[in-house]
Write an enzyme that holds these catalytic residues in place. Structure first.
Site, short mmCIF file in Angstrom:
data_model
loop_
_atom_site.label_atom_id
_atom_site.label_comp_id
_atom_site.label_asym_id
_atom_site.label_seq_id
_atom_site.Cartn_x
_atom_site.Cartn_y
_atom_site.Cartn_z
N ASP A 71 -42.11 32.49 48.61
CA ASP A 71 -40.76 32.30 48.26
C ASP A 71 -41.00 32.00 46.97
O ASP A 71 -41.41 31.11 46.95
CB ASP A 71 -40.11 31.63 49.33
CG ASP A 71 -38.59 31.89 48.73
OD1 ASP A 71 -37.89 32.31 49.02
OD2 ASP A 71 -38.14 30.36 49.50
N SER A 72 -39.52 31.72 46.90
CA SER A 72 -38.63 31.30 45.62
C SER A 72 -39.32 29.33 45.92
O SER A 72 -38.94 29.00 44.95
CB SER A 72 -37.95 31.61 44.93
OG SER A 72 -36.74 31.72 45.65
N TYR A 88 -34.42 32.07 41.75
CA TYR A 88 -35.08 33.50 40.87
C TYR A 88 -33.69 34.24 40.31
O TYR A 88 -34.06 35.13 40.06
CB TYR A 88 -36.23 34.06 42.03
CG TYR A 88 -37.65 33.31 41.55
CD1 TYR A 88 -38.04 31.65 41.44
CD2 TYR A 88 -38.54 34.12 41.48
CE1 TYR A 88 -39.08 31.62 41.08
CE2 TYR A 88 -39.76 33.53 41.60
CZ TYR A 88 -40.24 32.24 41.26
OH TYR A 88 -41.24 31.53 41.36
N GLY A 89 -33.25 33.85 41.64
CA GLY A 89 -32.05 34.57 42.32
C GLY A 89 -31.03 35.34 40.47
O GLY A 89 -30.23 36.28 40.83
N CYS A 124 -39.10 36.56 49.74
CA CYS A 124 -38.26 36.13 48.53
C CYS A 124 -37.26 37.97 48.71
O CYS A 124 -38.44 38.58 47.99
CB CYS A 124 -38.38 35.12 47.82
SG CYS A 124 -37.01 34.99 46.59
N ASN A 125 -36.36 37.94 49.10
CA ASN A 125 -35.56 39.75 48.69
C ASN A 125 -36.15 39.06 47.47
O ASN A 125 -35.71 40.67 46.88
CB ASN A 125 -33.87 39.28 48.79
CG ASN A 125 -34.40 38.89 50.68
OD1 ASN A 125 -34.16 40.01 51.93
ND2 ASN A 125 -34.62 38.17 51.44
N THR A 126 -35.21 38.49 46.35
CA THR A 126 -34.85 38.19 45.13
C THR A 126 -36.94 38.45 44.32
O THR A 126 -36.65 40.45 43.97
CB THR A 126 -34.58 37.22 44.55
OG1 THR A 126 -33.42 37.44 45.00
CG2 THR A 126 -33.98 37.30 42.36
N GLU A 178 -28.26 25.16 51.57
CA GLU A 178 -29.12 24.05 50.69
C GLU A 178 -28.43 22.57 51.29
O GLU A 178 -29.11 21.48 50.99
CB GLU A 178 -29.27 23.83 49.23
CG GLU A 178 -30.21 25.64 48.85
CD GLU A 178 -31.72 25.46 48.71
OE1 GLU A 178 -31.90 24.15 47.67
OE2 GLU A 178 -32.51 26.22 48.57
N CYS A 224 -31.21 37.85 52.10
CA CYS A 224 -31.28 36.66 51.63
C CYS A 224 -32.26 35.58 52.28
O CYS A 224 -31.77 35.86 53.22
CB CYS A 224 -30.46 35.82 50.67
SG CYS A 224 -30.40 34.43 49.62
N THR A 225 -33.12 35.06 52.06
CA THR A 225 -34.05 34.02 52.51
C THR A 225 -32.79 32.91 53.39
O THR A 225 -33.30 32.64 54.77
CB THR A 225 -34.86 33.11 51.92
OG1 THR A 225 -34.16 32.96 50.84
CG2 THR A 225 -35.81 34.04 51.76
N HIS A 226 -31.81 32.61 52.67
CA HIS A 226 -30.95 31.24 52.90
C HIS A 226 -29.52 32.21 54.58
O HIS A 226 -29.45 31.37 54.93
CB HIS A 226 -30.09 30.75 51.53
CG HIS A 226 -30.87 30.17 51.15
ND1 HIS A 226 -32.47 30.45 50.12
CD2 HIS A 226 -30.88 28.52 50.49
CE1 HIS A 226 -33.18 29.52 49.88
NE2 HIS A 226 -32.31 28.28 49.84
N1 DGL Z 1 -35.13 33.19 47.93
C1 DGL Z 1 -34.26 33.79 47.21
C2 DGL Z 1 -33.88 35.26 47.30
O1 DGL Z 1 -33.91 36.26 49.10
C3 DGL Z 1 -33.18 32.93 47.47
C4 DGL Z 1 -33.15 32.39 46.48
C5 DGL Z 1 -33.70 31.97 45.41
O2 DGL Z 1 -32.27 32.28 44.24
O3 DGL Z 1 -34.37 31.69 44.71
O4 DGL Z 1 -32.98 36.32 46.77
#
Ligand code: DGL
Length: 268
Positions: free
Chosen positions: A13-14, A45-46, A76-78, A155, A187-189
């Site tokens: 993940d990012s 990363y988003g 990570c979805n991004t 966060e 998104c992971t969060h």
């Molecule tokens: N991990 C990213 C996602 O799932 C979210 C955090 C980021 O923007 O890096 O899209």
């Protein structure tokens, strides 16, 4: 290539967010060893370009492959939205990504075939969820919304805070106006916001947690490929990060719901 069932699963993940996927994997697959990589020095990363994300993703996938993982999971979805093919092209081991898992989860959930998707700006602009869902079922109507403020709010730990509630009401308004019955947390969060998002979306909308959907996919694939770890001892978990681990540790324990040990810093 002969893969060893006792080898770990590589998850990346990012930053810290992919630990929601690790948590789902630990619950679903309690005997699997896991190596996690969070690019904490370069998160988020988003909001980054496709070129930059692809470059970072390649570096991370190569790092994990050198750890002899038996499977790669793009948590990570991004990254999954814009660089999943890059990983599949370079990897000799099977690759799963959250978007495909989330898309299948949405299709299994939606009766009306009216689906909302929320994610980072890069994920939403890439249209990756719509493509993945339409790959399986072209007739589904998809309504997407970027929610850039959710990552910093999570966060910050504001999981049930009036500011987060107002932000969610604002972001979800156009999507909820479309009579959706399913909302993909792309998104992971976002799994950490599930109770709040469920209240805002109302009981007629079912939330699809792509972390859980991913754990189900991983379990199925390990079974199909005869790659489930036969050992029944306590599994090992290792976490690699690219910046000092203090913040990762604090926030990570919230994401993981348990204490975090074996955190290593990678210097590139
Ligand atoms: N991990 C990213 C996602 O799932 C979210 C955090 C980021 O923007 O890096 O899209």
């Amino acid at each position: 290539m002969q893969l060893n069932p006792s080898s770990p699963i590589g998850v990346f993940d990012s930053g810290v967010g992919g630990l929601t996927v690790v948590r789902a994997l630990m619950e679903r697959l309690p005997f699997e060893n896991i190596v996690y990589f969070g690019d904490t020095a370069r998160v988020p990363y988003g909001v980054k370009s496709v070129e930059t994300i692809s470059h970072y993703t390649t570096q991370i996938a190569e790092f994990l492959l050198a750890k002899e993982v038996k499977m790669l999971i793009v948590a990570c979805n991004t990254m999954a939205a814009v660089a999943s093919q890059v990983v599949k092209d370079l990897s000799p081991v099977p690759v799963l990504d959250v978007i495909d898992a989330g898309a299948l989860g949405a299709l299994a959930t939606s009766g009306k075939k009216q689906v909302g998707v929320i994610g980072t700006p890069t994920t939403i602009n890439s249209n990756a969820y719509a493509r993945a869902i339409h790959h399986y079922e072209p007739g589904v109507r998809i309504y997407s919304q970027a929610c850039p403020l959710f990552v910093p709010l999570v966060e910050e730990g504001w999981l049930d805070h009036p500011v987060t509630r107002l932000t969610a009401q604002e972001y979800l308004k156009p999507v909820l106006a479309q009579d959706i019955d399913t909302l993909v947390l792309g998104c992971t969060h976002y799994p950490l916001l599930k109770p709040l998002l469920q209240e805002v979306a109302g009981p007629a909308v079912r939330l699809v947690d792509s972390a859980e959907a991913m754990a189900d996919r991983a379990a199925a694939l390990l079974g199909e490929m005869h790659l489930a770890n036969p050992q029944r001892g306590s599994p090992t978990y290792h976490y690699y990060v690219t910046d000092v681990p203090l913040r990762f540790q604090t926030i990570g324990e919230r994401f993981l719901g348990r204490t975090l040990a074996n955190v290593h810093v990678v210097k590139w």
